[in-house]
Design a protein around this motif. Structure first.
Motif, PDB file in Angstrom:
ATOM      1  N   ALA A 340       0.697  -1.118   0.018  1.00 55.44           N
ATOM      2  CA  ALA A 340      -0.335   0.213   0.371  1.00 55.44           C
ATOM      3  C   ALA A 340       0.818   1.320  -0.045  1.00 55.44           C
ATOM      4  CB  ALA A 340      -1.272  -0.023   1.725  1.00 55.44           C
ATOM      5  N   PHE A 341       2.010   1.230   0.844  1.00 54.29           N
ATOM      6  CA  PHE A 341       2.916   2.292   0.506  1.00 54.29           C
ATOM      7  C   PHE A 341       3.352   2.042  -0.685  1.00 54.29           C
ATOM      8  CE2 PHE A 341       7.332   3.567   1.338  1.00 54.29           C
ATOM      9  CZ  PHE A 341       7.375   4.471   1.512  1.00 54.29           C
ATOM     10  N   VAL A 342       4.164   1.438  -1.255  1.00 56.03           N
ATOM     11  CA  VAL A 342       4.899   1.555  -2.450  1.00 56.03           C
ATOM     12  C   VAL A 342       4.152   2.058  -3.857  1.00 56.03           C
ATOM     13  CG1 VAL A 342       7.403   0.543  -2.028  1.00 56.03           C
ATOM     14  CG2 VAL A 342       5.011  -1.096  -3.075  1.00 56.03           C
ATOM     15  N   LEU A 343       2.788   1.549  -3.610  1.00 56.99           N
ATOM     16  CA  LEU A 343       1.454   1.916  -4.635  1.00 56.99           C
ATOM     17  C   LEU A 343       1.550   3.217  -4.440  1.00 56.99           C
ATOM     18  CD1 LEU A 343       0.527  -1.938  -5.149  1.00 56.99           C
ATOM     19  CD2 LEU A 343       1.909  -0.413  -6.808  1.00 56.99           C
ATOM     20  N   ASP A 386       4.698   9.009  13.072  1.00 58.96           N
ATOM     21  CA  ASP A 386       4.827   8.406  13.890  1.00 58.96           C
ATOM     22  C   ASP A 386       5.365   7.120  13.805  1.00 58.96           C
ATOM     23  OD1 ASP A 386       2.225   6.787  15.145  1.00 58.96           O
ATOM     24  OD2 ASP A 386       1.084   9.390  15.420  1.00 58.96           O
ATOM     25  N   ALA A 387       5.695   6.629  15.517  1.00 58.62           N
ATOM     26  CA  ALA A 387       6.390   5.433  15.676  1.00 58.62           C
ATOM     27  C   ALA A 387       5.035   4.478  14.344  1.00 58.62           C
ATOM     28  CB  ALA A 387       6.126   4.693  16.768  1.00 58.62           C
ATOM     29  N   ASN A 388       3.828   4.282  14.516  1.00 57.64           N
ATOM     30  CA  ASN A 388       2.677   3.599  13.619  1.00 57.64           C
ATOM     31  C   ASN A 388       1.788   4.055  13.064  1.00 57.64           C
ATOM     32  OD1 ASN A 388       2.510   2.047  17.632  1.00 57.64           O
ATOM     33  ND2 ASN A 388       3.226   1.221  16.112  1.00 57.64           N
ATOM     34  N   LEU A 389       1.539   5.243  12.819  1.00 53.66           N
ATOM     35  CA  LEU A 389       1.087   5.672  11.762  1.00 53.66           C
ATOM     36  C   LEU A 389       2.355   7.265  10.777  1.00 53.66           C
ATOM     37  CD1 LEU A 389      -1.902   6.421  10.514  1.00 53.66           C
ATOM     38  CD2 LEU A 389      -1.825   8.726  11.827  1.00 53.66           C
ATOM     39  N   ALA A 390       1.568   6.759   9.569  1.00 53.06           N
ATOM     40  CA  ALA A 390       2.352   8.256   8.391  1.00 53.06           C
ATOM     41  C   ALA A 390       1.269   8.123   7.398  1.00 53.06           C
ATOM     42  CB  ALA A 390       3.423   6.627   7.550  1.00 53.06           C
ATOM     43  N   ILE A 391       1.219   9.346   7.157  1.00 52.88           N
ATOM     44  CA  ILE A 391       0.611  10.242   6.464  1.00 52.88           C
ATOM     45  C   ILE A 391       1.373  11.431   5.494  1.00 52.88           C
ATOM     46  CG2 ILE A 391      -1.286  11.474   6.199  1.00 52.88           C
ATOM     47  CD1 ILE A 391      -2.345  10.309   9.084  1.00 52.88           C
ATOM     48  N   LEU A 398      -3.557  12.928  -4.471  1.00 53.07           N
ATOM     49  CA  LEU A 398      -3.803  11.234  -3.008  1.00 53.07           C
ATOM     50  C   LEU A 398      -3.309  11.813  -1.787  1.00 53.07           C
ATOM     51  CD1 LEU A 398      -4.658   8.688  -3.335  1.00 53.07           C
ATOM     52  CD2 LEU A 398      -2.090   8.114  -4.419  1.00 53.07           C
ATOM     53  N   LEU A 399      -3.434  11.035  -1.022  1.00 49.67           N
ATOM     54  CA  LEU A 399      -3.764  10.935   0.753  1.00 49.67           C
ATOM     55  C   LEU A 399      -3.760   9.964   1.267  1.00 49.67           C
ATOM     56  CD1 LEU A 399      -3.056  13.027   2.693  1.00 49.67           C
ATOM     57  CD2 LEU A 399      -5.361  13.334   3.718  1.00 49.67           C
ATOM     58  N   VAL A 400      -2.253   9.567   1.560  1.00 49.58           N
ATOM     59  CA  VAL A 400      -2.210   8.100   1.680  1.00 49.58           C
ATOM     60  C   VAL A 400      -1.999   7.729   3.077  1.00 49.58           C
ATOM     61  CG1 VAL A 400      -1.026   6.479   1.484  1.00 49.58           C
ATOM     62  CG2 VAL A 400      -1.528   7.733  -0.504  1.00 49.58           C
ATOM     63  N   GLY A 401      -2.649   6.773   3.665  1.00 49.46           N
ATOM     64  CA  GLY A 401      -2.881   6.604   5.494  1.00 49.46           C
ATOM     65  C   GLY A 401      -2.244   5.424   5.141  1.00 49.46           C
ATOM     66  N   LEU A 402      -1.243   5.198   6.277  1.00 46.09           N
ATOM     67  CA  LEU A 402      -0.731   3.902   6.515  1.00 46.09           C
ATOM     68  C   LEU A 402      -0.147   4.128   8.090  1.00 46.09           C
ATOM     69  CD1 LEU A 402       2.360   4.083   4.291  1.00 46.09           C
ATOM     70  CD2 LEU A 402      -0.146   2.978   3.820  1.00 46.09           C
ATOM     71  N   ALA A 440      -7.761  18.293   7.848  1.00 45.26           N
ATOM     72  CA  ALA A 440      -8.322  17.336   7.522  1.00 45.26           C
ATOM     73  C   ALA A 440      -8.353  16.397   9.077  1.00 45.26           C
ATOM     74  CB  ALA A 440      -8.201  16.018   6.213  1.00 45.26           C
ATOM     75  N   TYR A 441      -9.771  15.488   9.752  1.00 50.40           N
ATOM     76  CA  TYR A 441      -9.502  14.686  10.157  1.00 50.40           C
ATOM     77  C   TYR A 441      -8.853  12.928   9.734  1.00 50.40           C
ATOM     78  CZ  TYR A 441      -9.657  12.614  14.983  1.00 50.40           C
ATOM     79  OH  TYR A 441      -9.325  11.796  15.917  1.00 50.40           O
ATOM     80  N   VAL A 442      -7.903  12.397   9.439  1.00 48.99           N
ATOM     81  CA  VAL A 442      -7.870  11.247   8.571  1.00 48.99           C
ATOM     82  C   VAL A 442      -8.268   9.841   9.921  1.00 48.99           C
ATOM     83  CG1 VAL A 442      -6.068   9.502   7.357  1.00 48.99           C
ATOM     84  CG2 VAL A 442      -6.440  12.147   7.027  1.00 48.99           C
ATOM     85  N   THR A 443      -8.488   9.413   9.694  1.00 52.05           N
ATOM     86  CA  THR A 443      -8.701   7.424  10.526  1.00 52.05           C
ATOM     87  C   THR A 443      -8.482   6.623  10.051  1.00 52.05           C
ATOM     88  OG1 THR A 443     -11.095   8.862  11.772  1.00 52.05           O
ATOM     89  CG2 THR A 443     -10.346   5.849  11.918  1.00 52.05           C
ATOM     90  N   VAL A 444      -6.874   6.017  10.032  1.00 46.36           N
ATOM     91  CA  VAL A 444      -6.944   5.174   9.648  1.00 46.36           C
ATOM     92  C   VAL A 444      -7.003   3.699   9.788  1.00 46.36           C
ATOM     93  CG1 VAL A 444      -4.696   3.791   8.437  1.00 46.36           C
ATOM     94  CG2 VAL A 444      -5.334   6.118   8.405  1.00 46.36           C
ATOM     95  N   PRO A 445      -7.804   2.482   9.910  1.00 43.30           N
ATOM     96  CA  PRO A 445      -7.923   0.833  10.553  1.00 43.30           C
ATOM     97  C   PRO A 445      -6.150   0.460  11.118  1.00 43.30           C
ATOM     98  CG  PRO A 445      -8.092   0.819   8.609  1.00 43.30           C
ATOM     99  CD  PRO A 445      -8.037   2.261   8.539  1.00 43.30           C
TER     100      PRO A 445
END
Length: 603
Positions: A340-343, A386-391, A398-402, A440-445
């Motif tokens: 999901a990151f590289v794509l 941060d340690a667990n989240l990259a946006i 495109l806005l990518v959340g990981l 924007a308030y982004v929520t990533v599962p």
């Protein structure tokens, strides 16, 4: 001997090369007629390393490769090569991959198949719109053989400096071996002994003298034979173990000027972005191994902050080919999240799996590939790590959340959009709104990802009470009630445009946000038979009863609309990628390809 004039493929190759270049630079393209969604730019290409199968097996799968949206495949070296005792053929598959111990560079009859079968593979790929990059081994020949058994070479054509010790690859200012007469052997202080790296033998494979004009002539003939098949590019094996000047002065100019602008990418296995850049500057792409090592750290439940600014993509994305794994490496534990990151990221990704069906047959991968090819583009702006989240944002596209953590995470981030609705194209998140300042308030599962992009409309873009002719993005044909029937259960299929009322659909907004779609000639409703939730369930017309199988969510997906049934979540799909009149329309799980996208053309 199967051969082809290089000139016959030059125009096609240059056109595809030009499109790839534009996509890599994030250049916006022209949207298809009938599209009302936002212009997300031209998208970016995706390649697949298709290994471990023989030529006929790959050939038989090329229609699926094309259908998924793959732009190019990289295949194994075609020349006659030595098989080592560790090689096995299991169920027709080679593992480890064959071809890396060359014996005869001009004999393309190999364990992978005949030269004629290779030619069929390449011709078939071109008919499917897929390019072919051929692995090209010019650093060495096969180990353990008498030099007289190489048709092109003899003893004097090789370096004889022994193996390459591990210390030679990395510069250590405290190691005297990295210096000569008080000066570093590598002025850039990347490698300890560059000459030993370039002239030593990898795993006892005899190392060719690229400095020899005779050797270069034979390597030229090898590259020319590959070009004569109509192949579109080269992957240069063990490029780091050959001198940069060989690529700058010879291999890359041959590919560009003599062989019709062939694509090329080098294997530069290094943690050093500087070394990767040096080889890229010779005039080719390189696999982004510095990024690979950051991916390995982040997506083994590591710290996501290592991704920001990592790799060649951070400074030269137009030359970078990111990877999550290949035949020489292992993938991280969080396999899909890494993809999901590289794509979503910049660069020209090369996908790989030991079993290609794990990519080609997987709905998540199909969706991620669609996002890369339709929504990705523009420079990279890191919005939060941060340690667990990259946006990160691909600027204005495109806005990518990981999220590699074990819980859902939400975060306010700045974006390039103000007062807009952003739609999640991964299918896991709800639409979000940006405020007047672009926040924007982004929520990533947990363990998941999101792909947000503007829809181009304040809501869906479909007007309540308006009548539309609904055209399939793949076939160009229209949603049509068979035989102009007004009966319950009359089939809905696709048909060439004729402008009749059985091809005109009124969209009525319902109180739950979905739509009723009514054919003008009958007044009935578009309906999923049963109502079933199974893939392949037929879609027909039926008198309105208000059930969820008659309620349709219409979602802009950048190039057209996804039309999904409220009861099943599955979408309108032209069965079997048919482009024939009467092609069946049924429901199927969403994977984002053009036979599931529809243009709403207002009457």
């Amino acid at each position: 001997m199967v051969s082809r004039d290089i000139a016959t493929d030059v125009s096609r190759r240059q056109i595809l090369k030009g499109l790839t270049g534009a996509a890599a630079a994030g250049v916006a393209g022209v949207s298809s007629a009938g599209t009302t969604a936002a212009d997300h730019g031209a998208g970016e290409p995706v390649a697949l390393q298709y290994f471990h199968e023989d030529w006929p097996t790959i050939t038989d799968d090329l229609s699926r490769v094309s259908e998924v949206g793959i732009d190019a495949i990289w295949i194994q070296p075609p020349q006659k090569s030595r098989l080592t005792p560790g090689h096995e053929v299991r169920d027709g598959r080679g593992e480890p991959p064959f071809g890396y111990q060359p014996v005869d560079l001009l004999d393309f009859e190999s364990v992978m198949g005949t030269e004629a079968e290779l030619q069929t593979l390449i011709d078939t790929a071109h008919r499917e719109g897929v390019e072919v990059y051929v692995d090209t081994v010019m650093n060495h020949m096969a180990a353990g053989m008498n030099f007289d058994n190489f048709p092109q070479f003899s003893w004097n054509d090789f370096h004889h400096q022994g193996g390459i010790p591990t210390w030679a690859y990395g510069f250590d200012p405290e190691d005297d071996r990295c210096f000569e007469n008080g000066e570093p052997r590598d002025p850039d202080r990347i490698e300890c002994d560059p000459e030993l790296v370039e002239k030593g033998s990898i795993e006892n494979l005899p190392d060719l003298k690229q400095s020899s004009e005779y050797v270069r002539t034979k390597l030229y003939n090898y590259m020319q034979k590959i070009a004569n098949t109509g192949a579109d590019g080269y992957r240069f094996d063990a490029a780091k173990n050959m001198p940069e000047w060989f690529f700058r002065q010879h291999a890359n100019p041959w590919a560009e000027n003599d062989f019709g602008g062939m694509f090329r990418v080098g294997e530069v296995f290094t943690t050093s972005v500087e070394l990767a850049q040096q080889y890229a500057d010779t005039g080719m792409h390189v696999f982004d191994y510095p990024l690979y090592f950051a991916i390995e750290d982040a997506f083994n439940h590591g710290d996501m902050r290592v991704l920001e600014g990592a790799g060649l993509i951070a400074q030269d994305s137009a030359r970078a080919m990111p990877i999550v794994e290949n035949h020489d490496t292992q993938h991280p534990d969080q396999y899909k999240l890494a993809h999901a990151f590289v794509l979503g990221a910049a660069g020209y990704p090369m996908l790989y799996n030991l079993y290609p069906d794990e990519i080609l047959g997987d709905a998540d991968f199909r969706n991620m590939i669609w996002v890369k090819k339709n929504l990705a583009g523009g420079s990279t702006i890191w919005r939060h790590t941060d340690a667990n989240l990259a946006i990160f944002e691909r600027e204005s596209h495109l806005l990518v959340g990981l999220n590699n953590g074990s819980t859902t995470i939400s975060q306010w981030v700045q974006t390039s959009w103000s007062d807009q609705i952003l739609q999640d194209y991964s299918g896991t998140g709800e639409p979000i709104a940006t405020d007047s300042e672009g926040w924007a308030y982004v929520t990533v599962p947990a363990g998941g990802w999101t792909y947000y992009a503007p829809t181009g409309e304040s809501e869906t873009g479909i007007q309540d009470g308006a009548t539309y002719e609904i055209r399939n993005a793949y076939s160009g044909k229209y949603l049509d009630v068979a035989g102009w029937s007004s009966a319950d259960g009359a089939d809905v299929h696709q048909w060439s445009y004729h402008g009749g009322s059985n091809q005109r659909w009124t969209a009525e907004a319902l109180d739950d946000g979905s739509y009723r779609l009514t054919p003008a000639h009958s007044g009935k409703a578009l309906d999923v038979s049963g109502p079933s939730t199974d893939n392949g369930t037929n879609v027909h017309q039926w008198r309105w009863h208000g059930g969820d199988n008659q309620r349709w969510d219409i979602q802009s997906v950048g190039d057209g609309y996804r039309v999904s049934s409220r009861h099943s979540g599955k979408c309108l799909d032209v069965a079997g990628w048919s482009n024939a009149d009467g092609g069946d329309v049924h429901q199927w799980e969403w994977y984002g390809n053009s036979n599931q996208r529809w243009y709403f053309e207002q009457v």
